[in-house]
Design an enzyme around this catalytic site. Structure first.
Site, short mmCIF file in Angstrom:
data_model
loop_
_atom_site.label_atom_id
_atom_site.label_comp_id
_atom_site.label_asym_id
_atom_site.label_seq_id
_atom_site.Cartn_x
_atom_site.Cartn_y
_atom_site.Cartn_z
CG HIS A 63 -21.89 39.86 16.31
ND1 HIS A 63 -22.72 39.47 17.34
CD2 HIS A 63 -20.84 40.49 16.91
CE1 HIS A 63 -22.22 39.84 18.49
NE2 HIS A 63 -21.07 40.46 18.26
CB SER A 120 -25.64 19.62 -8.64
OG SER A 120 -27.00 19.73 -9.04
#
Length: 463
Positions: free
Chosen positions: A188, A318
């Site tokens: 989870h 980037s």
């Protein structure tokens, strides 16, 4: 102005480029279907070459086709198979739903190339006619679905399986290399009990092995061919034994084991076999999506993420942030998986459109299935070579996160009970203390017992 020659069909004469082997029906398709730029996939074109060569050889064997004509048809068809005539197949996917224009494209190219080999005049249809000779004993309605099956099987065996094996082996190498590195597991997306990094990678490797098994199972029906059903499945205008002889010829040409479909009505009107196979491709894509996500999240950082893995730095990430490097291979693979998920929907809808005796969404089925095979194959090789092979563990970070995890308390539960163990974990989380400190403060466990029970290496397998 480019030179042209005049070709004819039942609609009359039409000019085609003089240096192209295609004929009138292909030219009309170019004029009538100016839709998009998605050309008919080359594996499908090459498979049509297999269909035409196998048909010629079978017609010769059954005494229907003059051996001299049949042999030169087979030579021209072999050039299609080998990709030598790729430039002569210009048609887009968006055409008649039976693939008739592409089938005729193959008939015309092979006819004109065979005529040229015999020293005749292209466009004359003499001595080799695109319909009467190249398309003998066939219909587009059985030839095109047969080509879909051949292309799917050949691409799977020759491209997809090797790529899948390549990535599986790369993961297996890391599984072995990481077998002794204990880390915190997560369920989870929250902390869970420990695993080894090798165990985590073993799950990835096993997922791909199961994917291979599912692919092989679903591919079995793709080896059944529609050829011999002709227009509606009855076999009109095909001689007795053509279907079986054809399948044997295809097997000889491709080196794969094809058989004739036992029910040609189903083979023309339903594409359940290909849809089922694409379902296995879809499942593989889901596994790849999961693997790519896990690896990029485990490699998140480098300072502010999980940072358990160091991923290869392949290129700047980037245009604004200097020094940034991104998990580009994982991103590419998840985009491929997304495309395959979309293709699954397209193939599902298309396969449902078998109206009466014929499905007329065949080209879009071919396009999507073959695209999925190609994209999955390419991304698996790329991900293995440019990501998996260069992955390294950040052992200090792995150890830090393991020791900080409160879920190690699970090892205390059999000794002090679930509720007591839960209270210790919650108190440690609330106070910002260690699990060890709170366990000893509770008085429920001694220092000696804590050190004996809460050992990560004892928590990665049944005891």
């Amino acid at each position: 102005m480019a030179a042209t020659r005049t070709e004819t069909d039942t609609f009359g004469p039409i000019d085609v480029p003089a240096d192209r082997y295609w004929g009138a029906q292909t030219q009309r398709s170019l004029q009538n279907f100016r839709i998009g730029g998605e050309r008919m996939p080359l594996p499908l074109v090459h498979a049509l070459g297999v269909v035409k060569r196998a048909a010629a050889e079978t017609n010769i064997a059954l005494g229907k086709l003059d051996p001299v004509l049949g042999q030169v048809i087979a030579v021209a068809a072999s050039e299609v198979i080998e990709g030598k005539l790729d430039d002569h197949f210009p048609l887009v996917v968006w055409q008649t739903g039976s693939g008739t224009q592409s089938n005729m494209n193959a008939n015309e190219v092979i006819s004109n190339r065979a005529i040229e080999l015999l020293g005749g005049e292209m466009g004359s249809k003499k001595p080799i006619h695109p319909n009467d000779h190249v398309n003998m004993s066939q219909s587009s309605n059985d030839s095109f679905p047969t080509a879909i099956h051949i292309a799917t099987a050949v691409e799977t065996v020759n491209r997809l399986y090797p790529a899948l094996e390549h990535l599986t082996k790369a993961l297996k190498v890391k599984e072995e290399a990481f077998k002794d590195i204990i880390k915190i597991g997560r369920t989870h997306t929250q902390d869970a009990t420990p695993v080894t990094l090798g165990q985590e990678f073993s799950g990835y490797r096993a997922a791909l092995e199961y994917a291979r098994h599912r692919l092989e199972q679903s591919l079995a029906d793709v080896f059944l061919l529609a050829q011999g059903g002709t227009a509606v499945g009855t076999g009109l205008n095909a001689p007795v034994g053509f279907d079986k002889g054809f399948a044997e010829a295809v097997s000889e040409i491709t080196g794969l084991s094809f058989k004739t479909a036992p029910n040609k009505f189903e083979a023309l009107a339903s594409h359940g076999a290909v849809l089922n196979f694409h379902g296995s491709l879809n499942a593989l894509a889901a596994d790849l999506f999961k693997i790519a996500n896990d690896i990029r999240f485990l490699g998140s950082g480098p300072r502010s993420g999980l940072g358990e893995l160091s991923l290869p730095e392949n290129e700047p990430g980037s245009s604004i942030m200097p020094g940034k490097v991104n998990p580009t291979q994982a991103e590419a693979m998840t985009m491929v998986a997304t495309q395959v998920f979309g293709n699954q929907t397209a193939v599902t809808v298309a396969a449902s459109q078998g109206h009466f005796e014929l499905n007329v969404f065949k080209p879009v089925i071919a396009y999507n299935v073959l695209q999925s095979i190609r994209l999955l194959s390419d991304t698996m090789v790329s991900f293995a070579d440019h990501c998996v092979e260069g992955i390294e563990p950040n052992t200090a970070r792995i150890k830090e996160l393991l020791e900080r995890s409160l879920m190690l308390v699970t090892a205390l539960a059999p000794a002090i009970g679930y509720d007591n163990a839960a209270r210790i974990a919650k108190t440690a989380h609330k106070n910002g203390t260690t699990l060890r400190e709170e366990a000893l403060a509770s008085g429920l466990v001694s220092e000696e017992d804590y050190d004996r029970l809460v050992r990560a290496e004892r928590m990665i397998a049944p005891q």
